[in-house]
Every structure is written in C-alpha cells, then in structure tokens.
Design a protein around this motif. Structure first.
Motif, short mmCIF file in Angstrom:
data_model
loop_
_atom_site.label_atom_id
_atom_site.label_comp_id
_atom_site.label_asym_id
_atom_site.label_seq_id
_atom_site.Cartn_x
_atom_site.Cartn_y
_atom_site.Cartn_z
N HIS A 19 0.83 -1.21 0.00
CA HIS A 19 0.00 0.00 0.00
C HIS A 19 0.87 1.27 0.00
CE1 HIS A 19 -3.44 2.56 0.62
NE2 HIS A 19 -2.95 3.01 1.77
N ALA A 20 1.94 1.26 0.80
CA ALA A 20 2.84 2.41 0.83
C ALA A 20 3.56 2.59 -0.50
CB ALA A 20 3.85 2.24 1.97
N ILE A 21 3.94 1.49 -1.14
CA ILE A 21 4.62 1.57 -2.45
C ILE A 21 3.68 2.14 -3.50
CG2 ILE A 21 5.55 0.15 -4.31
CD1 ILE A 21 6.78 -1.65 -2.13
N SER A 22 2.42 1.74 -3.45
CA SER A 22 1.46 2.26 -4.42
C SER A 22 1.29 3.77 -4.29
CB SER A 22 0.11 1.57 -4.24
OG SER A 22 0.22 0.18 -4.42
N LEU A 23 1.48 4.29 -3.08
CA LEU A 23 1.31 5.72 -2.86
C LEU A 23 2.59 6.52 -3.12
CD1 LEU A 23 -0.77 5.69 0.46
CD2 LEU A 23 -1.60 6.12 -1.84
N SER A 24 3.73 5.92 -2.94
CA SER A 24 4.98 6.68 -2.98
C SER A 24 5.80 6.47 -4.24
CB SER A 24 5.85 6.33 -1.76
OG SER A 24 6.15 4.94 -1.76
N PHE A 25 5.62 5.39 -4.97
CA PHE A 25 6.45 5.10 -6.14
C PHE A 25 5.88 5.78 -7.39
CE2 PHE A 25 9.48 1.41 -5.36
CZ PHE A 25 9.59 1.71 -4.01
N HIS A 26 6.76 6.23 -8.25
CA HIS A 26 6.42 6.76 -9.56
C HIS A 26 7.55 6.43 -10.51
CE1 HIS A 26 9.10 10.11 -8.43
NE2 HIS A 26 8.42 10.15 -7.30
N ASP A 27 7.45 6.89 -11.76
CA ASP A 27 8.41 6.48 -12.79
C ASP A 27 9.83 6.93 -12.50
OD1 ASP A 27 6.37 5.29 -14.11
OD2 ASP A 27 6.09 6.87 -15.61
N CYS A 52 -0.45 -3.79 -6.84
CA CYS A 52 0.65 -2.82 -6.85
C CYS A 52 1.19 -2.62 -8.25
CB CYS A 52 1.75 -3.31 -5.91
SG CYS A 52 3.16 -2.21 -5.80
N LEU A 53 1.31 -3.70 -9.03
CA LEU A 53 1.81 -3.58 -10.40
C LEU A 53 0.89 -2.71 -11.26
CD1 LEU A 53 3.91 -4.49 -12.49
CD2 LEU A 53 2.45 -6.47 -12.96
N SER A 54 -0.41 -2.80 -11.03
CA SER A 54 -1.34 -1.97 -11.81
C SER A 54 -1.19 -0.48 -11.50
CB SER A 54 -2.77 -2.42 -11.52
OG SER A 54 -3.13 -2.15 -10.17
N ARG A 55 -0.59 -0.16 -10.38
CA ARG A 55 -0.44 1.25 -9.99
C ARG A 55 0.92 1.83 -10.40
NH1 ARG A 55 -3.68 2.93 -5.72
NH2 ARG A 55 -2.66 4.94 -6.07
N ILE A 56 1.98 1.03 -10.32
CA ILE A 56 3.32 1.60 -10.50
C ILE A 56 4.02 1.08 -11.75
CG2 ILE A 56 3.56 1.80 -8.00
CD1 ILE A 56 5.51 -0.60 -8.14
N VAL A 60 -6.21 -10.34 -15.27
CA VAL A 60 -6.84 -9.77 -16.46
C VAL A 60 -6.90 -8.26 -16.37
CG1 VAL A 60 -9.03 -9.60 -17.70
CG2 VAL A 60 -8.16 -11.83 -17.02
N ALA A 61 -7.22 -7.74 -15.18
CA ALA A 61 -7.29 -6.29 -15.02
C ALA A 61 -5.92 -5.64 -15.18
CB ALA A 61 -7.89 -5.95 -13.66
N VAL A 62 -4.85 -6.32 -14.73
CA VAL A 62 -3.50 -5.75 -14.84
C VAL A 62 -3.04 -5.71 -16.29
CG1 VAL A 62 -1.09 -6.17 -14.21
CG2 VAL A 62 -2.86 -6.40 -12.50
N VAL A 63 -3.57 -6.60 -17.13
CA VAL A 63 -3.14 -6.67 -18.53
C VAL A 63 -3.31 -5.33 -19.23
CG1 VAL A 63 -3.83 -7.64 -20.76
CG2 VAL A 63 -3.37 -9.14 -18.84
N LEU A 64 -4.35 -4.59 -18.91
CA LEU A 64 -4.59 -3.31 -19.57
C LEU A 64 -3.43 -2.35 -19.33
CD1 LEU A 64 -6.55 -1.53 -21.19
CD2 LEU A 64 -7.56 -0.83 -19.02
#
Length: 938
Positions: free
Chosen positions: A94-102, A132-136, A165-169
């Motif tokens: 959860h913290a990684i999804s909020l703090s990580f970016h490109d 997490c993969l779908s976010r970062i 399936v949702a992450v594939v997008l």
C-alpha cells in the motif's frame, strides 16, 4: 543518527493513537501533523520490521487524507516488503502504491520482489502484487513481468485470474509488445464461465475498443455470444459499449445486433442497462427506424420520471437522437420546454441545449427573442448560460444560420443591456468580427455602437467593459457610416469614461482621434474653405446625401431631438460647422489634458498624440482660412496637408487575418532570429541615442514647446505624396497578395428587415413556456425559405486550412503501436517471429505443452538464411524485368553486386547472439490485412 531505542519501540503510538490525537489536539492540526511526521521519520529508521511497518501505516494515512509527501519512505517500504508476514506485505504494498512513480530511484529494486510474490502459492500475496503492479508499472516492469502475468491469466484460482486480467490493460499500455504474448490468452478468457473473470475481460476490451475499435472487429462473434447469453447487467452494459464502437464500422454487424438490443430494451427492468441500450441505438444504430422509435418511447419514460437523475439522462439521450431525428423532439416538446423551469440547474441547462439544437436559419430570430426575454427573468447563472448558448449557436461556422445581420447586431446590443449579462468579452469579439467580415452591416453596427456608448448604465458594469471597447472601436473605424459624428465624439469624451480601465480608455481616445480626423476632413478638405455652415454635399461616398441631411438637419426633429450633455452644456445634433469644430477641439483639450499625467503608458501616449494633432490644426481653424501661410518663406506645414495625411492613414480598410498567415511568411535568407537581444548593445554601440530636443507632442497648456516643431519639416507636394504611397501600396499588394482581401466597396442597400427590438414581434409575453412550445411546433414543420427584400450579406471567409508545421508532428504514440500489435496477432499471428519475452516463456519450466512457444535454433538459421538470400532473390526479380535492366549500366551492376557481397561477409562474421538481438530489435513486417467478419453476420 541512531534509530529509536527499545523503549520507544515498545511504546510506539499506533494508527488509532494518531487518529485520536489528531481529533483531540490542542496545538493546531498542522502543528500536530508536523510533530507526528518527525516521530514517523525516527520510527521508520528502526531495524524492527513491526516498528517500521507501523510507521509506514501512519504515514500512508497522512498521505491519503492530508496529502503529505512520503517519497522519503520508498526504501523503508522495500525493506518491509521483504518480511514473510502477510500483514507487513500488505502495508508495504500500500505504501509503495502511494509513494512510487516512474522517477523513483529504487524502482528497479522492486522487480524481484514482485516476481517472487507473483509466483507465490498464496493467492492473497499474488493479489497484492498484481494490485501494486497496476499502480506503479512502467515500461521496464511491464517488460520484465510479462511472463508472470501471462501465466496468471490461466490460473485455476478465479480470484487471481480476474486481477491478472485487469492488470493486462496497464501492461499493454506501457509495453505494447506484450500483446503478442498475452493477447490470445486474454481472448480465451472471453469463454470463461466465472462472471467475475468475464466481467474483467469485457471491461479490458471495452477500454481497448475505445482507442481503436477497428482492430477488434474479428472478436465480434465472441461479444455477440456474451450479449445474448449474459444475465449480468454490468457485463451487458460493457458489451453494449463495445458494439457502439464496432457497429458503425460494419453494416452487417449493426443489422445483426439490433434485435438483441431491442429485446433487452423491452424486457429489462434495470434503468442503467435500459439507458445504455438507448444510447447505443441513438448513437450507432440510428439508421434502423423501428429501433429508434422504440428507444424514443423509452426516453419518454425517463422524461416523465420523478427522479431528476433519470430525467436528466432522458434529456441527454433526446439531444443525441435530435441530431438525425428531429421528430423525436417534436413528440416530447412539452416536457422539454417545461424543463427550462425545473429546479435542478443541470436539467435546465440540458433542456436549453436541446432547444438550441433545433435552431435553424428559419427560426433563429424567434427562438432567440423568446430566450432573451426568458433570460431577463432568470437567475444570473442560467441567464448567462442562455446568452452564451445564443452567442455560440449564432456564430457557428462563421454565422452560417444568420441571414439578417442587422437584426443580429441589434440583438447583441440588447443582450448587452440585460442586468445579469457577463458575456461582454464574447459580444465584443463578435461585434468586431462582424464589422470586419460583413461590409453591409457597418451602418447598423455604428448605430448600435452609438447607443451603447451613450448608455450610462454600461460604464459602471465591469462585465460589459469589453462591449464598450468593441463599440468604441467600431464607431471610430466606421465613422463614415455615422448619422451624427459630433454625438459620437461627445460620447467618447464624456467625463464618466474615467470609470473605465486604462486599456479600454486608450481605445476610446484612439476612436476619438479617428472621429476628429473624419470631421475635419469632411468639413474642410472637401470644401477647401471654412464657412459658418459647412456644405453637407461634400461628405464621403460612404454616406448618402439623404442620410447626411437627416443626420445633421432633420435628425433632431424626426427622432425626438437627441440631446447630449457635454461638460454641463446641453447641445442637440447639429451640422458640422466651424463653431462645432472649434467646440470639439476645446472639448478634446479639456477632456484629455489631465490624462497627460496618467500612470498608464498607453493612455498617456494616445492622449499626447491627439492633443498634438489639435495643437497643429486649431490655429489654422481659428484663422478662418486653411490656405493662409504663417511666414513668408512657406516652410510651415499647412493644416490641410496634415488632415489629409491623417485621414489617409485611417482610411485604409481592415479585414480578417488567417491564423496561419504568419507561418506562411518565408524567412529571408541570411536573417538569424535570436531568442534574446543580449548583444544588442554591442551591435548598436556606434548608434547615438536621440537628443533631448527631439520632437514630441506637448501639452495644450504649455505656451512654449521644446523640441523640433513642425515649422522645420519639409513636406513634398500633396500629389507626389499620394502617387508615392499608391505605388508603394501596389508593390506591397503584388508581393503579398495572399494576405489581402478584395477592397471593392458595395453600395449601401436599404434595410428591409425589422429591428430586433420591434414591438410587433415582441408583444406581451406573459408565459415564455407557451411561446417556446408554439415556436418549437412551428419550427419543426418544413416550410419554404422566406423571401427577404435583400440577399444575405457577403461574409468574408478565408479559405485557408491551418496546417501544423512539419516540426510539430508528434511521433508515433503508444496507442498506435498497441493497435498495431493487436492487428498483428489477430490477422497475422503465424508469421510473427518470437519476441524476447516469448523466448523467456519458452525457457520457463512452468509452462504446459500447448502454452509453450519453442524457439528452434534450426528455425533461426533458416530465417537468417532467408534473410541473407533476400538480395539475391531480389536481383533475380530485377533480371526478369527487361525495362529496369536496360537502364542499369554494367559498371553500376558490378558495384551493387560488390556491395551485396560485402554485406554478406559482415553478416557471416557477426556472432549468433548479435544476429538474434538484431532480429529482436527489427520492426515486424506484417502485411496489412482487412478485418474479416465471420459468416455468422451474413
């Protein structure tokens, strides 16, 4: 700095303590948050993972609700992620999804953590890593983790499969080459029996079809089967969204799906599914008359519902269907008109848009008149919505629905006087634009501008200052069409103009300058002498004799003797005489004298220019003879020449300019454009600045003026000046003829249209809703075009297409590459060489037989051999063509064969690994094929 001690860890405040303290704090919310962040920074450095995870949890809370930056916790989050406890992993992800970016520096370190959890036997850990993969996910993560996502698409656990399936997008968007690996597995999931997995797959294809629907036409049979068999409303809505994109591309598909959609409209009780069916029919199946009539009948149910949300959706659907089927509005016109008085502002705006969709050149005046009267009685917000809709509709495509421009200009003047009007800038733009484009409307434009300038209520309304700016510009630019230029001068110089902002006041001064030059030129340059009452026969050709006599002699009697108050004195409209000219000059000096000390540079400069012109002309006017010379040497400039020069400067007609005109001007050879002028002083160092005794217009109150006077200027003969300026203008027109408009002036035509404020048209309007119902019913009946007394005025249009320069073209977008990869898989999958990600899949031991994609080295050698033989086979084809062989000389053929041999040797000398890397990096050359629709549509 050392980490927190053991006692600090034992008594570490939890998230509940943080929330309670935030609610009960006494030192202020921001101060308490700052203090808590300091504690979190200390706790997050602890070696104990429980302490670190609790600090991350509190930091995530502050980041979510109070928008605190938590980028400093990126590496501690990775440390907590390595914990074997699921509770710690959940907090870390959860913290990684909020703090990580490109651009996060430690983003590469998370790849192995994600790969490990994606291959975990715990489905909840797999779910966390997929979320997490779908976010970062970026390009590198999507490329490296494509094999793991591919494996999860066939997982036996539906909970994991739907998340994969949702992450594939996201993976497809970031790394389009993953389509060649995962797309077939994604299509196979369209036949899955689990509703959650099927819902996820259909949602993914719904998003993909919005970007490039043509690539997904071969999947129409699968979508059709889901539409017919599905009992889930959410899945049916997503499939309808897909068919709304595919049906316009294939007529056979539209005929096939219309019946199931109509069955859904008849049988479903879900309002959401019913509305989606209606929207699909009115947007993509509008050619089917029976389906449209059924949809309109269902729209009627929405309009009559008491729920404002459903009523709003019904109006929206009716506006969509009105574009092609206006009879649908006729059947529901009573409900639409009553919706203008609804309490919900969204419903009122949507009904207004629906009314404006019915406007045409036959009913624009009637509907606009009723809506303007309705705007007067509405609240300020809806009033401006009505006015904005009228302005945007009437100006669409360069006023294509406007036939009577005199009426429309009068309507703009009436709209400016509405109490709640805040559309001053748009009205200003249209006043100026119409004046530039439509020559026949300029007399009426000047009349409306005069009425606006003398209206004292507009000066105190800051929202209408733009209207006054446009009116002042039009009155000065087209002053030759004015019935009483003296009254325009009084309106432009009235004392209440001090209420205007400086930029608009500068426009007033410039307009007064043009009016003054026109009056002097009319009175003196044509008569060649000053008389107590100037002859009106000497007016310019733009003003007819009858209009001139009416304006200066009989205008005061026939029109109620318009009276204006100028500096405390009352004066009526009078002909231009010597006395009136002197009064105007005195008025200019009195009104603009205080502006010489204005803090605004533009106002001060324009005031000095006008006062300087008055100083040059006033002495000659007082001497009663413009031909009298002031000295025996004849070196002083005559006032007639000054007035003639200024009149010629202002008489050039302005016209519209294309937006791309500047871009079409070629840059001269040798001209180097720089971004700044830092070296200007070095370049112009030898040029001396102007001396202090340079020429300047002085104040009218100064008895002696410093600087160069006009008495020292030498001006050539008047005819020589006119010939020289004419030749220069002709040369410029010949060189830049592309940017000139036709300069022919049409004669004035009598106005046969009634004014917009005609009382016979307005009448007593007691109930605007009844009038709109009547007008709507009349406007929907096809009728002949009205026969006007005069043809529609010519609107100047620039037939130039604004094209972007070549340098502005964007590179191929990621969406285009994604669509290309999808087409390659659907139309030519057998000819596609394996990618690097596919080769990784072949080396994985977890792939089953049918899912493996082997890469045979013998196949690679065959491919390379074919690639090496391309040149020889191409030469054999060239030998078979006699024409091309004749044009090639023997020496040229030997050179080409030598180059081909050198290329072969280079290819043979390079290693196998280098060849495989080259093949992986080469773009795929798949022949373009048209989508093939299966036979079930025939």
């Amino acid at each position: 700095m050392s980490g927190p001690s053991l006692m600090d860890s034992l008594f570490q405040p939890s998230l509940e303590d943080l929330i309670k303290g935030l609610r009960q704090q006494l030192i202020g919310e921001q101060a308490f948050i700052s203090k808590s962040l300091e504690e979190i920074r200390k706790e997050i450095k602890s070696t104990d993972l429980s302490t670190k995870s609790t600090a991350l949890l509190k930091l995530s809370y502050l980041s979510n609700l109070h928008f605190q930056d938590m980028s400093f916790a990126a590496f501690p989050a990775l440390e907590v992620l390595s914990s074997p406890r699921f509770s710690h992993k959940k907090i870390a992800y959860h913290a990684i999804s909020l703090s990580f970016h490109d651009s996060t520096p430690v983003l590469l370190l998370i790849t192995n953590h994600l790969r490990k959890d994606l291959n975990s036997t715990n489905e909840f850990e797999v779910s966390l890593s997929l979320q997490c993969l779908s976010r970062i996910a970026n390009v590198d993560l999507a490329r490296d983790l494509t094999p793991e996502v591919f494996a999860l698409l066939s997982s036996n656990k539906f909970y994991v499969r739907k998340r994969a399936v949702a992450v594939v997008l996201r993976v497809f968007e970031k790394y389009p080459d993953s389509v060649r690996v995962c797309f077939k597995r994604l299509v196979e999931n369209l036949e899955n029996s689990d509703p959650q997995v099927l819902s996820a797959v259909v949602g993914v294809f719904s998003e993909l079809a919005c970007k490039d629907p043509r690539s997904y036409l071969p999947l129409a049979p699968e979508f059709y089967k889901i539409l017919v068999d599905s009992k889930n409303n959410w899945i049916s809505i997503k499939v309808l969204k897909i068919f709304s994109k595919l049906a316009p591309l294939e007529p056979r598909l539209a005929k096939r799906v219309v019946e199931p959609i109509c069955d859904l409209m008849r049988n479903t009780g879900a309002k959401s599914l019913l509305f989606e069916c209606i929207r699909t029919v009115v947007t993509s199946l509008s050619e089917n008359e029976s389906a449209v009539r059924l949809a309109v009948g269902k729209v009627r149910e929405f309009l009559e519902d008491e729920d404002p949300n459903l009523k709003y959706l019904g109006l929206q659907a009716l506006r969509i269907v009105a574009e092609k089927h206006l009879w649908a509005v006729s059947e529901n016109k009573e409900v639409v008109i009553k919706s203008l008085s609804d309490a919900d502002p969204n419903i009122k705006i949507e009904s207004l848009r629906l009314v404006m969709a019915m406007v045409s050149e036959h009913n624009v005046s009637e509907i606009s008149r009723v809506l303007v009267n309705y705007a007067i009685k509405s609240d300020p917000v809806f009033c401006n919505e009505i006015l904005g809709s009228i302005l945007s509709t009437c100006s669409r495509n360069l006023y294509e629905i406007i036939v009577d421009f005199d009426w429309y200009v009068s309507l703009l003047g009436e709209m400016s006087r509405i109490a709640h009007c805040q559309m001053g800038d748009e009205i200003e733009n249209q006043l100026i634009d119409i004046g530039l484009r439509v020559k026949d409307v300029r007399p009426e434009l000047v009349r409306v501008a005069r009425d606006l300038l003398i209206d004292p209520a507009l000066l105190g309304n800051s929202f209408l200052h733009g209207v006054l700016s446009g009116a002042a510009w039009a009155s000065g630019e087209y002053v030759e069409f004015s019935r009483n230029p003296l009254e325009l001068m009084e309106a432009l110089l009235q004392p209440r103009t001090s209420l205007l902002p400086p930029p608009i006041r500068a426009i007033y001064i410039q307009a007064a300058f043009k009016v003054l030059v026109f009056c002097l030129h009319t009175c003196f340059m044509r008569g060649k002498s000053i008389a107590p009452s100037a002859s009106l026969d000497n007016l310019p050709a733009g003003v007819s004799a009858s209009a001139s006599y009416e304006s200066f002699d009989d205008f005061s009697v026939e029109n109620g003797a318009d009276v204006a108050v100028v500096h405390g004195q009352t004066c009526a409209s009078a002909p231009i005489t010597k006395e009136s000219i002197v009064n105007i000059l005195n008025m200019v000096e009195l009104a603009l004298g205080p502006l010489l000390g204005s803090h605004d540079v533009e106002v001060q400069e324009r005031a000095r220019n006008l006062l300087g012109f008055v100083d040059l002309t006033k002495p000659e006017i007082l001497n009663s003879s413009i031909h009298e010379k002031r000295d025996s040497e004849g070196k002083r400039v005559e006032s007639s020449k000054i007035i003639k020069l200024m009149h010629d400067a202002f008489s050039k007609e302005l016209g519209p300019v294309s937006l791309s005109a500047q871009g079409k001007v070629s840059l001269p050879d040798g001209l180097v454009l720089k971004e700044n002028l830092g070296d200007l002083e070095m370049i112009c160092g030898d040029i001396e600045p102007p001396s202090s005794n340079s020429f300047s217009f002085g104040s009218p109150y100064e008895e002696e003026k410093d600087g160069l006077s006009f008495s020292n200027l030498q001006i050539r003969d008047d005819n020589e000046q006119s010939n020289e300026s004419t030749s220069l203008l002709a040369a410029h027109r010949k060189r830049h003829g592309l940017y000139y408009l036709s300069s022919g002036k049409s004669e004035m035509i009598s106005n046969d249209y009634p004014p917009a404020s005609d009382h016979t048209l307005q009448g007593d309007i007691n109930d605007n809703a009844d009038d709109l119902v009547k007008l709507t019913a009349e406007s929907l009946i096809p009728k002949r075009k009205p026969k006007h007394g005069k043809p529609r005025p010519v609107v100047v249009k620039l037939d130039e297409v604004d094209e972007k320069p070549v340098a502005m073209k964007q590179p191929e977008s990621r969406d285009d590459s994604l669509s290309g990869a999808v087409r390659d898989v659907l139309f030519g999958s057998e000819d596609i060489p394996p990618t690097s990600s596919q080769s990784n899949l072949s080396n994985s031991s977890k792939r089953k037989g049918k899912e493996k994609q082997h890469t045979d080295p013998h196949t690679e050698s065959k491919v390379s051999a074919v690639g090496d033989g391309n040149s020889s086979s191409r030469r054999r084809k060239d030998r078979s063509q006699g024409k091309e062989r004749r044009h090639r000389s023997p020496r040229k053929k030997n050179d080409e064969e030598r180059k081909d041999a050198d290329q072969k040797e280079k290819k043979k000398s390079s290693g196998g690994r280098h060849k495989s890397r080259q093949r992986a990096e080469e773009p795929l050359k798949v022949p373009a094929q048209t989508p093939v629709i299966p036979d079930f549509l025939l």
